[in-house]
Design a protein around this motif. Structure first.
Motif, PDB file in Angstrom:
ATOM      1  N   PRO A   6      42.707  76.457   5.062  1.00 36.11           N
ATOM      2  CA  PRO A   6      43.009  76.266   6.479  1.00 36.11           C
ATOM      3  C   PRO A   6      44.101  75.184   6.658  1.00 36.11           C
ATOM      4  CG  PRO A   6      40.908  75.239   5.920  1.00 36.11           C
ATOM      5  CD  PRO A   6      41.365  75.957   4.687  1.00 36.11           C
ATOM      6  N   ILE A   7      45.185  75.510   7.403  1.00 34.03           N
ATOM      7  CA  ILE A   7      46.345  74.601   7.621  1.00 34.03           C
ATOM      8  C   ILE A   7      46.599  74.519   9.125  1.00 34.03           C
ATOM      9  CG2 ILE A   7      48.806  74.191   7.138  1.00 34.03           C
ATOM     10  CD1 ILE A   7      47.032  73.969   4.687  1.00 34.03           C
ATOM     11  N   GLN A   9      48.639  74.311  12.556  1.00 40.00           N
ATOM     12  CA  GLN A   9      49.780  75.135  12.963  1.00 40.00           C
ATOM     13  C   GLN A   9      51.110  74.425  12.730  1.00 40.00           C
ATOM     14  OE1 GLN A   9      49.668  78.231  14.195  1.00 40.00           O
ATOM     15  NE2 GLN A   9      51.833  78.427  14.543  1.00 40.00           N
ATOM     16  N   GLU A  10      51.115  73.100  12.970  1.00 43.06           N
ATOM     17  CA  GLU A  10      52.387  72.372  12.880  1.00 43.06           C
ATOM     18  C   GLU A  10      52.857  72.172  11.447  1.00 43.06           C
ATOM     19  OE1 GLU A  10      48.988  69.419  13.865  1.00 43.06           O
ATOM     20  OE2 GLU A  10      49.683  71.442  14.472  1.00 43.06           O
ATOM     21  N   TYR A  11      51.981  72.433  10.473  1.00 46.11           N
ATOM     22  CA  TYR A  11      52.386  72.240   9.076  1.00 46.11           C
ATOM     23  C   TYR A  11      52.580  73.564   8.334  1.00 46.11           C
ATOM     24  CZ  TYR A  11      50.787  67.481  10.002  1.00 46.11           C
ATOM     25  OH  TYR A  11      50.605  66.240  10.537  1.00 46.11           O
ATOM     26  N   ARG A  12      52.693  74.653   9.033  1.00 45.85           N
ATOM     27  CA  ARG A  12      52.765  75.947   8.378  1.00 45.85           C
ATOM     28  C   ARG A  12      54.012  76.102   7.535  1.00 45.85           C
ATOM     29  NH1 ARG A  12      53.976  80.746  12.489  1.00 45.85           N
ATOM     30  NH2 ARG A  12      54.361  81.673  10.422  1.00 45.85           N
ATOM     31  N   HIS A  13      55.132  75.497   7.967  1.00 42.20           N
ATOM     32  CA  HIS A  13      56.366  75.660   7.194  1.00 42.20           C
ATOM     33  C   HIS A  13      56.382  74.745   5.992  1.00 42.20           C
ATOM     34  CE1 HIS A  13      58.015  78.262  10.279  1.00 42.20           C
ATOM     35  NE2 HIS A  13      57.725  77.331  11.237  1.00 42.20           N
ATOM     36  N   HIS A  20      46.857  84.945   6.465  1.00 44.79           N
ATOM     37  CA  HIS A  20      45.922  86.081   6.592  1.00 44.79           C
ATOM     38  C   HIS A  20      45.221  86.124   7.945  1.00 44.79           C
ATOM     39  CE1 HIS A  20      46.034  87.740   2.486  1.00 44.79           C
ATOM     40  NE2 HIS A  20      46.149  86.478   2.066  1.00 44.79           N
ATOM     41  N   ASP A  21      44.989  84.939   8.605  1.00 41.20           N
ATOM     42  CA  ASP A  21      44.268  84.950   9.864  1.00 41.20           C
ATOM     43  C   ASP A  21      44.481  83.600  10.542  1.00 41.20           C
ATOM     44  OD1 ASP A  21      42.744  85.851  11.921  1.00 41.20           O
ATOM     45  OD2 ASP A  21      40.901  86.142  10.752  1.00 41.20           O
ATOM     46  N   THR A  22      44.056  83.510  11.828  1.00 39.32           N
ATOM     47  CA  THR A  22      44.105  82.254  12.573  1.00 39.32           C
ATOM     48  C   THR A  22      42.722  81.986  13.145  1.00 39.32           C
ATOM     49  OG1 THR A  22      44.705  83.349  14.643  1.00 39.32           O
ATOM     50  CG2 THR A  22      46.509  82.649  13.202  1.00 39.32           C
ATOM     51  N   ILE A  31      45.857  80.284   5.154  1.00 37.69           N
ATOM     52  CA  ILE A  31      47.008  80.661   4.314  1.00 37.69           C
ATOM     53  C   ILE A  31      46.552  80.762   2.863  1.00 37.69           C
ATOM     54  CG2 ILE A  31      49.287  79.915   3.493  1.00 37.69           C
ATOM     55  CD1 ILE A  31      49.671  78.470   6.165  1.00 37.69           C
ATOM     56  N   GLU A  32      47.026  81.851   2.220  1.00 35.15           N
ATOM     57  CA  GLU A  32      46.815  82.010   0.778  1.00 35.15           C
ATOM     58  C   GLU A  32      48.028  81.430   0.059  1.00 35.15           C
ATOM     59  OE1 GLU A  32      46.156  85.514  -2.609  1.00 35.15           O
ATOM     60  OE2 GLU A  32      46.613  86.067  -0.529  1.00 35.15           O
TER      61      GLU A  32
END
Length: 597
Positions: A6-7, A9-13, A20-22, A31-32
């Motif tokens: 689990p990450i 939203q602001e650190y996704r990049h 895979h899901d939110t 995120i995998e």
């Protein structure tokens, strides 16, 4: 089936990987990471292979099961049947139930029947009889007294019996097999179908009247209730009359006095009631067949807390009713019946105890008699042994006496002394065994073919003919004539022993007759003294008697006649000798004695 992280939203990049899901709020992504994509792929491939392997194993097992399908199917059915049988047996043991007999007369006879769903500690057993003289049983009595429970008990036990179950009754119970069991029990009112209490009952009864037959059982609770009592009782009587014409087996409950009178006055319909204890104001749940009962509404209302003023007003109004006298009579009759039943139960208990005491006393008497007889038999055996030893000792003394007196006494004096000593020895008698007292048999009850005990012969025989003063009795191959006073009734154990002896004799006889070729018909004792000849004479008579010879000859010679007189004196003491006489001149005359048995 893939591992993720689990990450926010602001650190996704900042975190390379596959989304895979939110989360539900959208603030978190699952995120995998790219670093474990290949590992997740390998894991997923292994899972797929595992699933395929499981399917392959299942298919192989299924193929093997398919090869044994018939055997497995039959085994499953057998296991089901066995499980069902054991379940029925376990239920029967829990209820202490038994298997009733199928009634050949189509009569219901449930002895001490118990409701199968009431705890055995509290259930009151009742005897329910229906059929025979009556096929309709009308149950009356107080509310909460057990009328409906008795009816349900009958219905449940009939259905259990026809389902192959054991039922909680006594061993001597009987039940027929019914085609159908119809019941109208409880309130089936339904607002959605515009059915009141009365109309719901009528709907059920209409169906029953259309479909019932003589092979059916009908149970109807509170027949004719839910409407005007006069009209309801009239309808109830009409329904009972219709069921009576159809010859069905019927059990109904009611509070209507008109129905009680109808049952009293109509053959084939019987009244019954559930008891109510007027002292404790509580029902006893005992069903009694043969008389109607009162409803005891006042007593029950008083027990439930009805105000006294209301009850007094109700009793005053009830006393003015036309059928009040009948209620009093029913109450008195039921009280008397209850008292009689209690006295009958007490008498039955006392009779049972008296019979038990009688059996105990009889067993004790038999033990004492047997022990006493054993003592007498042992004493007789000792006496016989003592007599035998005395005779041997006496013969020894006589021989010694004979040897000592050769010179001092003449032959005649010596023979006389020896004979006196021998007779004294023979006169030693043994006590007779005491015979049990027997009651004389009633002459008017005697008939040809009856077995009797012949007192004089101490044996059991069969009556073949009856005269005015004597009986002709066949007794183990012999036919004898005895007086009526000489016979008595045999005991049961004596009859059993006689039958066993006859069977044993018929199976294999142990009798072996003495071969007549080995037995002489005459004995020559000329030249011997009486003491020397006596053993030969005794042996000769025994053998001739056993061989059935009669008469036989004893050749003793003429001489002085002393030996002849001694032989005749000896024959006088023998019970088996009928008579004796000297032979004719051609046969030896005074030198030969003929002995008849």
């Amino acid at each position: 089936n893939r591992y993720v992280i689990p990450i926010k939203q602001e650190y996704r990049h900042a975190f390379p990987g596959i989304v895979h899901d939110t989360s539900a709020s959208g603030s978190t992504l699952y995120i995998e990471p790219l670093a474990i994509v290949n590992a997740n792929n390998d894991l997923q491939s292994a899972r797929i292979e595992e699933t395929r392997e499981i399917e392959r194993i299942f298919r192989r097992l299924t193929a093997k099961v398919q090869q044994q399908y018939t055997e497995l199917y039959d085994s499953t059915l057998c296991v089901g049947q066995l499980e069902f049988i054991f379940a029925k047996a376990q239920l029967a043991r829990q209820m202490k139930a038994c298997r009733p007999a199928v009634s050949k007369t189509r009569q219901i006879k449930l002895i001490r029947a118990r409701h199968p769903l009431i705890d055995a500690k509290y259930v009151v057993p009742n005897t329910i009889v229906l059929g025979g003289d009556y096929r309709i049983l009308l149950i009356t009595g107080s509310n909460t007294g057990g009328k409906t429970v008795s009816m349900k008990t009958l219905g449940l036990l009939v259905l259990m019996h026809q389902a192959g179950l054991f039922i909680p009754v006594e061993e001597s119970s009987e039940l027929p097999v019914f085609r159908d069991v119809f019941s109208d029990i409880g309130d089936e009112q339904d607002i959605s179908q515009n059915l009141s209490t009365f109309s719901s009952h009528m709907k059920q009864l209409v169906y029953i009247l259309k479909h019932c037959s003589p092979d059916d059982l009908i149970l109807a609770d509170e027949l004719g209730s839910g409407t005007d009592p006069a009209e309801g009782s009239a309808i109830a009587i009409a329904i009972l009359d219709s069921l009576y014409q159809k010859e069905s087996y019927v059990m109904v409950t009611t509070h209507y006095n008109d129905l009680k009178n109808y049952a009293y006055n109509t053959p084939g319909i019987e009244n019954g009631h559930v008891e109510f204890d007027t002292e404790t104001l509580k029902p006893t749940y005992k069903l009694r067949i043969g008389s109607a009962g009162s409803s005891h509404a006042f007593s029950i209302s008083e027990r439930l807390g009805m105000p006294k003023s209301v009850l007094e007003k109700a009793k005053d109004l009830r006393s003015k009713a036309q059928d009040m006298d009948m209620e009093k009579v029913l109450t008195q009759l039921n009280a008397q019946a209850k008292k009689l039943d209690e006295e009958q139960a007490e008498l039955t208990y006392r009779l049972k105890e008296a019979r038990k005491l009688e059996d105990d006393l009889r067993r004790e008497k038999d033990k004492v008699t047997s022990k006493r007889q054993d003592i007498i038999d042992a004493s007789r055996r000792d006496a016989v042994d003592l007599k035998r030893s005395l005779r041997i000792e006496a013969e020894k003394i006589i021989r010694e006496l004979k040897a000592q007196t050769k010179e001092t006494l003449t032959d005649r004096e010596k023979a006389r002394a020896i004979e006196q000593a021998r007779r004294a020895i023979q006169q030693i008698s043994l006590p007779e065994a005491e015979k049990p007292h027997r009651d004389p048999i009633d002459r008017s009850q005697l008939k040809v073919g009856q077995q009797v005990f012949v007192n004089t012969l101490d044996s059991i025989g069969t009556v073949e003919d009856m005269g005015s003063k004597q009986l002709t009795v066949s007794l183990r191959g012999m036919t004898v004539r005895v007086k009526f006073s000489d016979v008595s009734a045999p005991y049961l154990d004596e009859l059993k022993k006689e039958k066993q002896a006859e069977k044993k004799a018929a199976a294999s006889s142990s009798y072996r007759p003495i071969r007549s070729s080995r037995v002489a018909t005459e004995l020559n004792i000329i030249g011997k003294t009486f003491s020397e000849a006596l053993p030969d004479v005794e042996r000769f008579l025994d053998q001739a008697l056993a061989a059935g010879f009669s008469p036989v000859k004893i050749i003793h010679g003429k001489g002085s006649g002393a030996l002849r007189r001694q032989i005749h004196a000896f024959l006088d003491d023998q019970p088996f000798v009928k008579k004796y006489q000297l032979d004719d001149v051609d046969g030896g005359g005074a030198g030969v004695t003929l002995v008849y048995f």
